[in-house]
Design an enzyme around this catalytic site. Structure first.
Site, PDB file in Angstrom:
ATOM      1  N   ASN A  85       0.804  -1.222   0.000  1.00 31.74           N
ATOM      2  CA  ASN A  85       0.000   0.000   0.000  1.00 31.74           C
ATOM      3  C   ASN A  85       0.834   1.267   0.000  1.00 31.74           C
ATOM      4  O   ASN A  85       0.418   2.297  -0.498  1.00 31.74           O
ATOM      5  CB  ASN A  85      -0.955   0.006   1.198  1.00 31.74           C
ATOM      6  CG  ASN A  85      -0.321  -0.483   2.480  1.00 31.74           C
ATOM      7  OD1 ASN A  85       0.254  -1.577   2.542  1.00 31.74           O
ATOM      8  ND2 ASN A  85      -0.390   0.329   3.517  1.00 31.74           N
ATOM      9  N   SER A 121     -10.792  -5.359   0.239  1.00 31.38           N
ATOM     10  CA  SER A 121     -11.673  -4.378   0.865  1.00 31.38           C
ATOM     11  C   SER A 121     -12.440  -3.596  -0.189  1.00 31.38           C
ATOM     12  O   SER A 121     -11.942  -3.406  -1.298  1.00 31.38           O
ATOM     13  CB  SER A 121     -10.774  -3.423   1.651  1.00 31.38           C
ATOM     14  OG  SER A 121     -11.525  -2.510   2.373  1.00 31.38           O
ATOM     15  N   GLY A 122     -13.610  -3.099   0.166  1.00 28.34           N
ATOM     16  CA  GLY A 122     -14.401  -2.329  -0.791  1.00 28.34           C
ATOM     17  C   GLY A 122     -13.882  -0.915  -1.040  1.00 28.34           C
ATOM     18  O   GLY A 122     -13.902  -0.422  -2.168  1.00 28.34           O
ATOM     19  N   HIS A 123     -13.391  -0.277   0.046  1.00 29.70           N
ATOM     20  CA  HIS A 123     -13.164   1.172  -0.094  1.00 29.70           C
ATOM     21  C   HIS A 123     -11.901   1.545  -0.853  1.00 29.70           C
ATOM     22  O   HIS A 123     -11.624   2.724  -1.047  1.00 29.70           O
ATOM     23  CB  HIS A 123     -13.221   1.872   1.275  1.00 29.70           C
ATOM     24  CG  HIS A 123     -12.079   1.640   2.185  1.00 29.70           C
ATOM     25  ND1 HIS A 123     -11.175   2.629   2.478  1.00 29.70           N
ATOM     26  CD2 HIS A 123     -11.682   0.564   2.888  1.00 29.70           C
ATOM     27  CE1 HIS A 123     -10.276   2.151   3.328  1.00 29.70           C
ATOM     28  NE2 HIS A 123     -10.572   0.906   3.598  1.00 29.70           N
ATOM     29  N   CYS A 151      -2.421   4.889   7.662  1.00 29.41           N
ATOM     30  CA  CYS A 151      -2.734   4.069   8.837  1.00 29.41           C
ATOM     31  C   CYS A 151      -1.772   4.362   9.973  1.00 29.41           C
ATOM     32  O   CYS A 151      -2.064   4.104  11.121  1.00 29.41           O
ATOM     33  CB  CYS A 151      -2.661   2.589   8.487  1.00 29.41           C
ATOM     34  SG  CYS A 151      -3.487   2.216   6.960  1.00 29.41           S
ATOM     35  N   THR A 184     -25.340 -10.032  11.059  1.00 26.35           N
ATOM     36  CA  THR A 184     -26.302  -9.720  10.004  1.00 26.35           C
ATOM     37  C   THR A 184     -25.591  -9.067   8.825  1.00 26.35           C
ATOM     38  O   THR A 184     -24.786  -8.157   9.000  1.00 26.35           O
ATOM     39  CB  THR A 184     -27.402  -8.777  10.551  1.00 26.35           C
ATOM     40  OG1 THR A 184     -27.991  -9.435  11.665  1.00 26.35           O
ATOM     41  CG2 THR A 184     -28.454  -8.473   9.501  1.00 26.35           C
TER      42      THR A 184
END
Ligand code: PMP
Length: 397
Positions: free
Chosen positions: A151, A203-205, A329, A241
């Site tokens: 990253n 990851s989606g983001h 991060c 959920t």
């Protein structure tokens, strides 16, 4: 002032197409997909479709092998803790010194719990020396966890080959890869070249879906146990959920990511290369971290001797430019990036790293603006630096 966003390895803007497909599941179709009534069939079917789409995007694997999670951090924790839990008799883990903290810190925690962990070094370019890797593998190794792309530097690791070598050492070794920065930027195919990979996280983001959704691929037959327990969702393999709208969004984002790999490899790469060569020409003593390594097409990590990364970020931010110093991060800590430390970036540059990460939404004019703004910022900050010889315009030795 228009914001110029070049911090896409930290997070990305949600694509309009993604938002559009999510919307019904935030409003009219809000039902719990586990409920028994007819109305709940729509969200349940949406999850099934999303799973099939993600499986297709990863090379046409069986959808049952995809689990939706809340982040790549959760996916990485799930992969590592889940494998250790399922194999209590095994004690050896191989990873690298440049993994994201969601692998690195888990590996350190597992070491505290009695695992023997090999943290492989990288060379000055951020590459993994193959001899060291081969030497580290043992027949009784439990898991290897090596990222597809870093990253911070964008350096790409030859995961297909690494996984093949691990399986040649022992078919029992579980191979995990963190593909969070790879999806959408380089091809990811679990059916062909990555067929020896057992676990893959993302990851989606980072691919224009919202924050807070991820996935982990668990190849059938892998000795692994669920990490999140307390519910029957995801066939008992990830309790909680399901986040239906985000899962639907993640699948759409994957579809778009696969469709735009080509654009990343051509248009985005050309923008990055122009930025790199022009900045190298304009800024004295500028080094590129990972310059000689195979890198993601969107990532540029500058080693700016004699300046503080935070000071550059502040000045860029005043010009409406959002970039990052090392890794977002680790911001909030004054320690230099563990990735650049592992690469032995010299003291005078390790605090002056600047990561610029582009996306398919980055425009040429934005790159031109960075080329205009950054060199004078660096020059003015260097004037204040005890390491910079302003008269001779070079680093003091
Ligand atoms: N792995 C890598 C390589 C990453 O870049 C990131 C995000 N910085 C993560 C894992 C964690 O992803 P998430 O924010 O979804 O937990």
């Amino acid at each position: 002032m228009k914001t110029i966003y070049v911090d896409n390895n930290a997070t990305t803007a949600v694509a309009p197409e993604v938002l559009e497909v999510m919307q019904p599941y935030l409003t009219a179709e809000y039902f719990n997909p586990s409920s028994m009534y007819e109305a709940a069939r729509s969200p349940a079917e949406a999850i099934a479709r999303a799973r099939a789409t993600v499986a297709r995007c990863l090379g046409g694997v069986d959808p049952e092998q995809i689990l939706f999670t809340g982040s790549a951090t959760e996916s990485n924790n799930t992969a590592l803790f889940g494998t250790v839990q399922a194999n209590p008799e095994k004690r050896h883990i191989v990873t690298t010194a440049v993994e994201h903290p969601s692998v690195l810190e888990v590996a350190k925690e597992l070491a505290r719990r009695g695992q023997d962990v090999t943290f492989l070094p990288v060379n000055r370019q951020g590459e993994l020396p193959m001899e060291e890797y081969v030497r580290a593998l043992r027949k009784e190794t439990l898991i290897v966890s090596i990222m597809m792309a870093n990253n911070e530097t964008g350096v790409i690791y030859p995961v297909a080959e690494l996984a093949r070598i691990a399986k040649e050492t022992s078919a029992e070794i579980v191979f995990h890869t963190d593909a969070t920065q790879a999806i959408g930027k380089i091809p990811v195919d679990l059916k062909t070249d990555l067929r020896h990979v057992d676990l893959l996280s993302f990851s989606g983001h980072k691919i224009h879906a919202p924050k807070g959704v991820g996935a982990v691929f668990v190849r059938r037959g892998t000795r692994w146990r669920p990490f999140m327990i307390g519910g029957h969702q995801e066939r008992g393999r990830r309790a909680g959920t399901e986040n239906v709208p985000y899962i639907v969004g993640l699948a759409k984002a994957c579809e778009l990511a696969v469709a735009t790999v080509e654009e990343e490899q051509t248009r985005v790469r050309a923008l990055r290369d122009r930025l790199q060569s022009t900045l190298v020409a304009k800024i004295p003593a500028l080094e590129i971290n990972g310059r000689e390594a195979e890198r993601l097409p969107n990532t540029l990590n500058l080693a700016l001797h004699g300046v503080e990364g935070e000071a550059i970020l502040y000045e860029l931010s005043r010009q409406g430019i959002c970039a990052s110093s090392g890794s977002a991060c680790t911001s909030g800590s004054l320690d230099p990036s563990h990735v650049l430390q592992a690469m032995e970036v010299p003291f005078t540059a390790i605090h002056g790293s600047l990561r610029i990460s582009l996306s398919r939404y980055t425009e040429e004019a934005e790159v031109e603006r960075i080329i205009e703004v950054l060199p004078p910022i660096v020059a003015s900050l260097r004037r204040l630096s005890p390491f910079w010889d302003d008269k001779r315009n070079c680093l003091k030795v």
